[in-house]
Design a protein around this motif. Structure first.
Motif, short mmCIF file in Angstrom:
data_model
loop_
_atom_site.label_atom_id
_atom_site.label_comp_id
_atom_site.label_asym_id
_atom_site.label_seq_id
_atom_site.Cartn_x
_atom_site.Cartn_y
_atom_site.Cartn_z
N ASN A 263 73.07 9.25 -20.88
CA ASN A 263 73.75 10.52 -20.58
C ASN A 263 73.07 11.72 -21.24
OD1 ASN A 263 74.57 9.96 -23.15
ND2 ASN A 263 76.72 10.48 -22.83
N LYS B 287 68.24 12.02 -25.66
CA LYS B 287 68.20 10.56 -25.52
C LYS B 287 66.96 10.09 -24.73
CE LYS B 287 73.14 9.79 -26.04
NZ LYS B 287 74.28 8.99 -25.57
N MET C 149 76.63 6.86 -17.60
CA MET C 149 77.41 6.98 -18.84
C MET C 149 76.55 6.69 -20.07
SD MET C 149 80.26 7.55 -20.27
CE MET C 149 81.89 6.98 -20.66
N GLU C 150 75.70 5.66 -19.98
CA GLU C 150 74.91 5.30 -21.17
C GLU C 150 73.72 6.24 -21.31
OE1 GLU C 150 74.40 1.19 -22.98
OE2 GLU C 150 72.75 1.38 -21.54
N HIS D 25 81.54 3.11 -33.19
CA HIS D 25 81.71 2.39 -31.91
C HIS D 25 81.56 0.87 -32.07
CE1 HIS D 25 81.98 6.09 -29.73
NE2 HIS D 25 80.82 6.51 -30.16
N ARG E 258 74.71 17.66 -19.13
CA ARG E 258 74.94 16.35 -18.49
C ARG E 258 75.25 16.51 -17.00
NH1 ARG E 258 78.40 14.84 -23.50
NH2 ARG E 258 76.96 13.66 -24.81
N PHE F 99 80.83 -1.56 -25.20
CA PHE F 99 79.53 -1.00 -24.86
C PHE F 99 78.59 -0.89 -26.07
CE2 PHE F 99 82.54 2.51 -25.64
CZ PHE F 99 81.85 3.30 -26.55
N LEU G 147 74.61 0.05 -26.15
CA LEU G 147 74.33 1.39 -26.68
C LEU G 147 73.22 1.34 -27.73
CD1 LEU G 147 75.23 4.39 -26.89
CD2 LEU G 147 77.00 3.65 -28.47
N TYR H 36 76.00 5.02 -34.80
CA TYR H 36 77.09 4.64 -33.90
C TYR H 36 78.08 3.68 -34.56
CZ TYR H 36 74.84 6.93 -29.89
OH TYR H 36 74.31 7.86 -29.01
N THR I 68 81.22 13.51 -21.70
CA THR I 68 80.37 12.36 -22.04
C THR I 68 79.89 11.63 -20.79
OG1 THR I 68 81.64 12.10 -24.07
CG2 THR I 68 80.31 10.22 -23.40
N HIS J 274 73.18 13.49 -27.08
CA HIS J 274 74.29 13.18 -27.98
C HIS J 274 74.51 14.41 -28.86
CE1 HIS J 274 76.68 11.26 -31.15
NE2 HIS J 274 75.87 11.84 -32.00
P1 CMP Z 1 77.35 9.62 -27.21
O1 CMP Z 1 77.83 11.02 -27.31
O2 CMP Z 1 75.95 9.37 -27.64
O3 CMP Z 1 78.32 8.67 -28.07
C1 CMP Z 1 78.47 7.30 -27.77
C2 CMP Z 1 77.83 6.91 -26.49
O4 CMP Z 1 78.26 5.68 -25.94
C3 CMP Z 1 78.18 7.92 -25.43
O5 CMP Z 1 77.50 9.13 -25.69
C4 CMP Z 1 77.78 7.18 -24.14
O6 CMP Z 1 76.41 7.35 -23.84
C5 CMP Z 1 77.97 5.71 -24.54
N1 CMP Z 1 79.05 5.03 -23.81
C6 CMP Z 1 78.88 4.00 -22.98
N2 CMP Z 1 80.04 3.59 -22.49
C7 CMP Z 1 81.00 4.37 -23.02
C8 CMP Z 1 82.42 4.46 -22.87
N3 CMP Z 1 83.10 3.64 -22.10
N4 CMP Z 1 83.05 5.43 -23.56
C9 CMP Z 1 82.37 6.29 -24.36
N5 CMP Z 1 81.02 6.25 -24.53
C10 CMP Z 1 80.35 5.32 -23.86
#
Ligand code: CMP
Length: 138
Positions: A113, A8, A110-111, A51, A103, A56, A60, A48, A92, A116
């Motif tokens: 991170n 990322k 979290m964002e 999601h 990680r 988020f 994202l 994504y 995650t 992926h």
């Molecule tokens: P990733 O594996 O790339 O898949 C979705 C991404 O959303 C996750 O990693 C995080 O970087 C991001 N994300 C941000 N907030 C959340 C959340 N509350 N739950 C899960 N993923 C989140």
């Protein structure tokens, strides 16, 4: 078996792409295909799509398209590759990821991170073709 990962923007910016990829290579996992790109909005939305609608989601999409990423297909002679890669990545949320995982060693938010990884064969088959042609994976 193949796995699909994305280094990322936070990790690319901090120049730890090589360090991260070394961990996979040292484990015995091969880099099958790789490219550094600035992801466009359409690619990010496809990646994504599961999601969409979550609180988020917009953030994202903005984040993953904000700077360069490295999209990468990994390969190894095991049917457990996806599981192994996800274990190596850690939880995650880097705050919960064990030290020793990617990680857990390199992430804090979290964002942003670090990495992926597709979480199943179905996800690999959906996510990988967004970035790689069949010919590149032969
Ligand atoms: P990733 O594996 O790339 O898949 C979705 C991404 O959303 C996750 O990693 C995080 O970087 C991001 N994300 C941000 N907030 C959340 C959340 N509350 N739950 C899960 N993923 C989140």
């Amino acid at each position: 078996m193949k796995a699909f990962i994305i280094i990322k923007p936070d990790a690319v910016k901090r120049n730890i792409t090589g360090k991260i990829l070394s961990r996979f290579e040292e484990r015995g996992i091969r880099i099958k295909a790789m490219r550094m790109i600035k992801m466009c909005k359409e690619e990010a939305e496809k990646l994504y799509s599961i999601h969409k609608g979550k609180p988020f989601y917009d953030s994202l999409i903005n984040y993953i398209t904000s700077d360069k990423v490295v999209v990468c297909v990994l390969e190894a002679d095991t049917d457990k590759l996806i599981e192994i890669v996800r274990k190596m990545n850690g939880k995650t949320n880097p705050a919960e990821a064990e030290p020793g995982t990617i990680r857990g060693d390199f992430g804090i938010a979290m964002e942003a991170n670090v990495i992926h990884a597709s979480d199943s064969i179905e996800s690999v088959n959906r996510e990988m073709p967004i970035f790689f042609t069949k010919e590149e994976l032969e």
